[in-house]
Design an enzyme around this catalytic site. Structure first.
Site, PDB file in Angstrom:
ATOM      1  N   ASP A  89       0.854  -1.203   0.000  1.00 57.55           N
ATOM      2  CA  ASP A  89       0.000   0.000   0.000  1.00 57.55           C
ATOM      3  C   ASP A  89       0.880   1.238   0.000  1.00 57.55           C
ATOM      4  OD1 ASP A  89       0.823  -0.516   2.723  1.00 57.55           O
ATOM      5  OD2 ASP A  89      -0.747   0.834   3.445  1.00 57.55           O
ATOM      6  N   GLU A 153       0.124  -0.911   5.944  1.00 57.31           N
ATOM      7  CA  GLU A 153       1.202  -0.302   6.732  1.00 57.31           C
ATOM      8  C   GLU A 153       0.991   1.191   6.877  1.00 57.31           C
ATOM      9  OE1 GLU A 153       4.824   1.474   8.138  1.00 57.31           O
ATOM     10  OE2 GLU A 153       3.850   1.940   6.242  1.00 57.31           O
TER      11      GLU A 153
HETATM   12  N1  BES Z   1       8.653   3.264   5.425  1.00 55.44           N
HETATM   13  C1  BES Z   1       8.053   4.170   6.333  1.00 55.44           C
HETATM   14  C2  BES Z   1       8.828   4.322   7.617  1.00 55.44           C
HETATM   15  C3  BES Z   1      10.237   4.849   7.489  1.00 55.44           C
HETATM   16  C4  BES Z   1      10.595   5.724   6.494  1.00 55.44           C
HETATM   17  C5  BES Z   1      11.163   4.447   8.402  1.00 55.44           C
HETATM   18  C6  BES Z   1      11.883   6.190   6.393  1.00 55.44           C
HETATM   19  C7  BES Z   1      12.432   4.925   8.312  1.00 55.44           C
HETATM   20  C8  BES Z   1      12.813   5.791   7.312  1.00 55.44           C
HETATM   21  C9  BES Z   1       6.626   3.714   6.637  1.00 55.44           C
HETATM   22  O1  BES Z   1       5.936   3.355   5.463  1.00 55.44           O
HETATM   23  C10 BES Z   1       5.874   4.842   7.256  1.00 55.44           C
HETATM   24  O2  BES Z   1       5.618   5.795   6.569  1.00 55.44           O
HETATM   25  N2  BES Z   1       5.506   4.736   8.534  1.00 55.44           N
HETATM   26  C11 BES Z   1       4.681   5.711   9.164  1.00 55.44           C
HETATM   27  C12 BES Z   1       3.969   5.143  10.347  1.00 55.44           C
HETATM   28  C13 BES Z   1       2.661   4.488  10.030  1.00 55.44           C
HETATM   29  C14 BES Z   1       1.982   4.032  11.308  1.00 55.44           C
HETATM   30  C15 BES Z   1       1.745   5.327   9.213  1.00 55.44           C
HETATM   31  C16 BES Z   1       5.514   6.880   9.641  1.00 55.44           C
HETATM   32  O3  BES Z   1       6.690   6.709  10.020  1.00 55.44           O
HETATM   33  O4  BES Z   1       4.967   7.972   9.659  1.00 55.44           O
HETATM   34 MN    MN Z   2       7.061   2.175   4.247  1.00 56.64          MN
HETATM   35 MN    MN Z   3       5.285   5.262   4.496  1.00 54.21          MN
END
Ligand code: BES
Ligand code: MN
Ligand code: MN
Length: 459
Positions: A89, A153
């Protein structure tokens, strides 16, 4: 050793990119129900490509939300098993008009592929599928591999916790391998050894029982937008620290040795500022940019709205004002505790002229991966083999809340071999993935399988 790897990539790179483009054309935005069919299509795409690449099993596992794609190839139960996690996604592409090429029409420019999800996380998931394809076709798969690619995710992985709890036997593995983070640079390889946790809340401030004429009532009736702005402003102290009582209570201090190691991580502040077009960096005084974005917790408004926001001017004193607020957490802060502290404090800030409602959204715990694990060492050797440099362990500011659950429920450590760049604009307009990083990822991942299997079984 996966000898033929560079040749295989050279011979197939055009096809790899064309297939990835097909994946990126599917607008699998999990947050917006308008894209529901597309999210399911993206799951089908992943399943099909896993089978094509050589998985013995690939299936769509339904959940109360979007499905999880599970795949596996078991070589020998006596050998170690790598469980690959990723997500198909993507974030919403809005605002569309800021994209130089349409978000779901992947376009190559200057060696980068531009599209929503190019880096986060379709491009990185696809590196795994192509690395797997190589290992199967060239008989270079040294161990068992399982895939668990989810579709929620970006909206908090609400159904993945149940799925892993109910499928513990099926997901039996020795390590989790994730490419959903970034690296310092294509010439500066790094391995992500930490993620921040997350507490996300929505606040609603209500003043009068309806929108009012801002001239007739303005001055006598407290304006919830003004009040909300004041409340939010008071959440930070003048030194940039967070003013919620007890907020820092559980924060683990970083050791002097770690602090010294962080100071050696390459960082160019003028370039950072120029890239973002800011004259000064913000945040807590007394910490470096790296520390502020990795080992220190934060509080940020992610969205705020109230009153009239359309074209032109409407004179109105709004009845309600809203904000979405996230707090990034570090060890050993817990999202539930922090959400409670926030809620209690935020309500205490409200004057008697307004009512306040606080609604918690998804959260997640922070994680840290030790560097003395055989799993980490195998990853480190993999980068050394393909980049000619020992990768730097770095803690990232982003969150992948499910990683903490993998450890709790499955008892497994996660190795985060991310190949994105901070400049890839994930979640922003013009997201991209450098094809050099894409190929380097495909080249490095089989090296991990090789060194890991060797370390675990002497093979
Ligand atoms: N891939 C990201 C997280 C990420 C990005 C970790 C860059 C380290 C470096 C993930 O898809 C993401 O966006 N996570 C969200 C949290 C989620 C609960 C929506 C975030 O970090 O905001
Ligand atoms: Mn991600
Ligand atoms: Mn992300």
């Amino acid at each position: 050793m996966p000898q033929k790897l560079p040749d295989y990539i050279a011979a197939n790179k055009h096809r790899f990119v064309e297939e990835l483009k097909e994946f990126l054309r599917i607008p699998s935005v999990s947050a917006n129900p308008d894209f529901e069919d597309d999210v399911f299509d993206a799951a089908e795409f992943v399943k099909g490509k896993l089978l094509e690449a050589g998985a013995d099993v690939a299936e769509i596992c339904p959940t109360a939300g979007y499905p999880i794609v599970y795949g596996e190839k078991m070589v020998d139960p006596a050998l170690p098993t790598v469980l690959v996690y990723g997500h198909y996604d993507v974030q919403p592409a809005d605002p569309y008009d800021l994209w130089e090429s349409p978000p779901f029409e992947p376009t190559e420019r200057n060696g980068s592929l531009y599209a929503r999800g190019a880096c986060d996380d379709k491009g990185q998931v696809y590196m795994h599928i192509k690395a797997f394809e190589y290992m199967v076709r060239e008989k270079a798969l040294p161990c068992n591999v399982k895939f668990m690619i989810e579709g929620e995710e970006e909206v908090g992985s609400a159904n993945l916790g149940n799925y892993i709890t109910e499928n513990k036997a099926r997901l039996k593995a020795d390590v989790i391998l994730i490419s959903d983070t970034s690296m310092l640079g294509i010439d500066t390889p790094s391995i992500t050894v930490g993620l921040r946790g997350l507490a996300y809340l929505e606040v609603e401030v209500t003043g009068p029982n309806r929108d009012l004429h801002s001239g007739v009532y303005g001055g006598a009736v407290a304006n919830p937008a003004n009040v909300l702005a004041q409340m939010i402003a008071s959440l930070h102290n003048s030194d940039g620290s967070i003013a919620i009582p007890g907020f820092y209570e559980e924060v683990l201090a970083v050791s002097p040795i770690e602090k010294e190691a962080m100071a050696r991580i390459p960082f160019n502040e003028p370039e950072y500022k120029a890239h973002l077009d800011i004259a000064q960096v913000g945040g807590e005084t007394g910490y470096t940019v790296y520390e502020k974005t990795s080992v220190r917790p934060t509080l940020d408004v992610n969205g705020m709205w109230s009153g009239y926001t359309g074209e032109g001017a409407k004179t109105v004193l709004p009845s309600k004002a809203f904000a979405k607020i996230s707090m990034r957490l570090v060890p050993n802060q817990h999202p539930d505790t922090i959400s409670e502290l926030f809620t209690k404090h935020f309500k205490s800030l409200a004057p008697a002229s307004v009512k306040v409602k606080v609604t918690p959204h998804h959260g997640g715990e922070p994680v840290v991966v030790p560097v003395d694990l055989v799993e980490y060492q195998a990853a480190s050797r993999a980068y050394e083999a393909t980049f000619g440099k020992v990768p730097i362990p770095v803690r990232s500011g982003g969150s992948i809340p499910i990683v903490a659950l993998f450890e709790k429920v499955l008892g497994l450590k996660s190795i985060m071999m991310g190949f994105g760049l901070d400049s890839d604009a994930i979640h922003s307009p013009n997201e991209k993935f450098d094809l050099a990083n894409f190929y380097k990822g495909i080249e490095t991942l089989p090296m991990f399988y090789h060194f890991y299997t060797q370390a675990k079984s002497g093979k």
